[in-house]
Write a protein that holds these residues in place. Sequence first.
Motif, PDB file in Angstrom:
ATOM      1  N   GLN A  69       0.792  -1.223   0.000  1.00 24.29           N
ATOM      2  CA  GLN A  69       0.000   0.000   0.000  1.00 24.29           C
ATOM      3  C   GLN A  69       0.828   1.279   0.000  1.00 24.29           C
ATOM      4  O   GLN A  69       0.328   2.323  -0.386  1.00 24.29           O
ATOM      5  CB  GLN A  69      -0.914   0.027   1.234  1.00 24.29           C
ATOM      6  CG  GLN A  69      -1.991  -1.040   1.202  1.00 24.29           C
ATOM      7  CD  GLN A  69      -2.906  -0.941   2.410  1.00 24.29           C
ATOM      8  OE1 GLN A  69      -2.700  -0.103   3.283  1.00 24.29           O
ATOM      9  NE2 GLN A  69      -3.912  -1.775   2.462  1.00 24.29           N
ATOM     10  N   TYR A  70       2.080   1.200   0.391  1.00 24.02           N
ATOM     11  CA  TYR A  70       2.860   2.413   0.593  1.00 24.02           C
ATOM     12  C   TYR A  70       4.215   2.363  -0.081  1.00 24.02           C
ATOM     13  O   TYR A  70       4.877   1.334  -0.106  1.00 24.02           O
ATOM     14  CB  TYR A  70       3.066   2.664   2.089  1.00 24.02           C
ATOM     15  CG  TYR A  70       1.778   2.782   2.830  1.00 24.02           C
ATOM     16  CD1 TYR A  70       1.000   3.921   2.709  1.00 24.02           C
ATOM     17  CD2 TYR A  70       1.313   1.743   3.612  1.00 24.02           C
ATOM     18  CE1 TYR A  70      -0.211   4.020   3.366  1.00 24.02           C
ATOM     19  CE2 TYR A  70       0.099   1.837   4.267  1.00 24.02           C
ATOM     20  CZ  TYR A  70      -0.652   2.981   4.142  1.00 24.02           C
ATOM     21  OH  TYR A  70      -1.847   3.068   4.790  1.00 24.02           O
ATOM     22  N   LYS A  71       4.635   3.508  -0.605  1.00 24.00           N
ATOM     23  CA  LYS A  71       6.000   3.661  -1.079  1.00 24.00           C
ATOM     24  C   LYS A  71       6.954   3.881   0.087  1.00 24.00           C
ATOM     25  O   LYS A  71       8.109   3.467   0.043  1.00 24.00           O
ATOM     26  CB  LYS A  71       6.094   4.842  -2.039  1.00 24.00           C
ATOM     27  CG  LYS A  71       5.345   4.668  -3.346  1.00 24.00           C
ATOM     28  CD  LYS A  71       5.499   5.919  -4.189  1.00 24.00           C
ATOM     29  CE  LYS A  71       4.711   5.810  -5.481  1.00 24.00           C
ATOM     30  NZ  LYS A  71       4.821   7.066  -6.282  1.00 24.00           N
ATOM     31  N   SER A  72       6.465   4.554   1.117  1.00 23.97           N
ATOM     32  CA  SER A  72       7.317   4.812   2.274  1.00 23.97           C
ATOM     33  C   SER A  72       6.489   4.991   3.533  1.00 23.97           C
ATOM     34  O   SER A  72       5.372   5.500   3.488  1.00 23.97           O
ATOM     35  CB  SER A  72       8.200   6.044   2.051  1.00 23.97           C
ATOM     36  OG  SER A  72       7.410   7.204   1.933  1.00 23.97           O
ATOM     37  N   VAL A  73       7.051   4.529   4.640  1.00 21.51           N
ATOM     38  CA  VAL A  73       6.492   4.720   5.974  1.00 21.51           C
ATOM     39  C   VAL A  73       7.655   5.169   6.851  1.00 21.51           C
ATOM     40  O   VAL A  73       8.570   4.394   7.123  1.00 21.51           O
ATOM     41  CB  VAL A  73       5.869   3.432   6.531  1.00 21.51           C
ATOM     42  CG1 VAL A  73       5.413   3.642   7.976  1.00 21.51           C
ATOM     43  CG2 VAL A  73       4.704   2.973   5.661  1.00 21.51           C
ATOM     44  N   ILE A  74       7.631   6.428   7.272  1.00 29.10           N
ATOM     45  CA  ILE A  74       8.750   6.997   8.013  1.00 29.10           C
ATOM     46  C   ILE A  74       8.270   7.553   9.345  1.00 29.10           C
ATOM     47  O   ILE A  74       7.290   8.295   9.407  1.00 29.10           O
ATOM     48  CB  ILE A  74       9.417   8.141   7.213  1.00 29.10           C
ATOM     49  CG1 ILE A  74       9.850   7.647   5.835  1.00 29.10           C
ATOM     50  CG2 ILE A  74      10.613   8.703   7.985  1.00 29.10           C
ATOM     51  CD1 ILE A  74      10.857   6.534   5.847  1.00 29.10           C
ATOM     52  N   PHE A  75       8.974   7.190  10.420  1.00 29.99           N
ATOM     53  CA  PHE A  75       8.732   7.775  11.735  1.00 29.99           C
ATOM     54  C   PHE A  75       9.828   8.798  12.012  1.00 29.99           C
ATOM     55  O   PHE A  75      11.004   8.543  11.728  1.00 29.99           O
ATOM     56  CB  PHE A  75       8.766   6.705  12.823  1.00 29.99           C
ATOM     57  CG  PHE A  75       7.505   5.890  12.940  1.00 29.99           C
ATOM     58  CD1 PHE A  75       6.729   5.593  11.838  1.00 29.99           C
ATOM     59  CD2 PHE A  75       7.108   5.397  14.173  1.00 29.99           C
ATOM     60  CE1 PHE A  75       5.580   4.833  11.950  1.00 29.99           C
ATOM     61  CE2 PHE A  75       5.958   4.637  14.293  1.00 29.99           C
ATOM     62  CZ  PHE A  75       5.185   4.358  13.181  1.00 29.99           C
ATOM     63  N   VAL A  76       9.432   9.937  12.567  1.00 34.78           N
ATOM     64  CA  VAL A  76      10.391  10.975  12.937  1.00 34.78           C
ATOM     65  C   VAL A  76      10.364  11.130  14.456  1.00 34.78           C
ATOM     66  O   VAL A  76       9.317  11.420  15.045  1.00 34.78           O
ATOM     67  CB  VAL A  76      10.058  12.324  12.265  1.00 34.78           C
ATOM     68  CG1 VAL A  76      11.098  13.371  12.652  1.00 34.78           C
ATOM     69  CG2 VAL A  76       9.994  12.168  10.748  1.00 34.78           C
ATOM     70  N   PHE A  77      11.524  10.914  15.089  1.00 32.43           N
ATOM     71  CA  PHE A  77      11.658  11.039  16.535  1.00 32.43           C
ATOM     72  C   PHE A  77      12.471  12.290  16.859  1.00 32.43           C
ATOM     73  O   PHE A  77      13.413  12.635  16.148  1.00 32.43           O
ATOM     74  CB  PHE A  77      12.376   9.821  17.127  1.00 32.43           C
ATOM     75  CG  PHE A  77      11.625   8.530  16.991  1.00 32.43           C
ATOM     76  CD1 PHE A  77      10.807   8.083  18.006  1.00 32.43           C
ATOM     77  CD2 PHE A  77      11.740   7.755  15.840  1.00 32.43           C
ATOM     78  CE1 PHE A  77      10.113   6.885  17.896  1.00 32.43           C
ATOM     79  CE2 PHE A  77      11.062   6.563  15.716  1.00 32.43           C
ATOM     80  CZ  PHE A  77      10.244   6.124  16.742  1.00 32.43           C
ATOM     81  N   GLN A  78      12.079  12.947  17.944  1.00 35.41           N
ATOM     82  CA  GLN A  78      12.815  14.113  18.427  1.00 35.41           C
ATOM     83  C   GLN A  78      12.790  14.104  19.938  1.00 35.41           C
ATOM     84  O   GLN A  78      11.738  13.902  20.549  1.00 35.41           O
ATOM     85  CB  GLN A  78      12.200  15.410  17.892  1.00 35.41           C
ATOM     86  CG  GLN A  78      13.009  16.649  18.199  1.00 35.41           C
ATOM     87  CD  GLN A  78      12.462  17.878  17.468  1.00 35.41           C
ATOM     88  OE1 GLN A  78      11.299  17.920  17.089  1.00 35.41           O
ATOM     89  NE2 GLN A  78      13.305  18.867  17.264  1.00 35.41           N
TER      90      GLN A  78
END
Length: 208
Positions: free
Chosen positions: A148-157
């Motif tokens: 379903q997805y080209k990309s799945v990205i999590f951003v942590f800070q």
Amino acid sequence: MKIIQLFLLFLYLLVLPKTSLGNDFNVVDFFNNIDTMRAEFTQINKGVTSTSAIQGSGEIFLEKPNKLFWEMLEPYKKTMVINGSTMIFYDEDLNQALISDYIKDNNSSWINLFMESKYSNDAQLIKEQTLIGDQYYVSFMIDDFRDQYKSVIFVFQNERLNKVKLEDLSSQTIEIEFTAFEINPIIKETLFNFTVPQSADVIDQRGE
């Protein structure tokens, strides 16, 4: 599945060079330390050709294993509840409920990253982890996302999940930003016992 795509909208992934992390933040520990979760979020959905974006907001409650209450409050009222192997998606504006087999039909949802009980190591979970400034961009090893997805990205800070960025196969994007994020709060079990209104049009796809 289009229902899940409503839940998971996202922004395209920038190509980022892999670098040293520089501190002791561990993504595997982050997921393994979560037994319950509560989060408030804002969401921006962007189409491929449209210059306008749809903005919304909502709230998520989660309990391992396989319990989720997700509610979109704006601009439309929608509720998704996962309890065990059953998922209910209720659209209040349409007064329509879709009931399906969660494990069978929706195994490519990014929320499954939270549903797993424990991860043994980062090789099992992480595809790439990149540090840019004070933010970590993390992609994952879950092959099901490719459906379903080209990309799945999590951003942590600051060791906190800040954003989820998603892009589907048609290049539509969603960026979900968490305005509040609580790990291991007390959650009432009754929250996951969602009752569809008697007046609703119900589509039951379980067992199909």
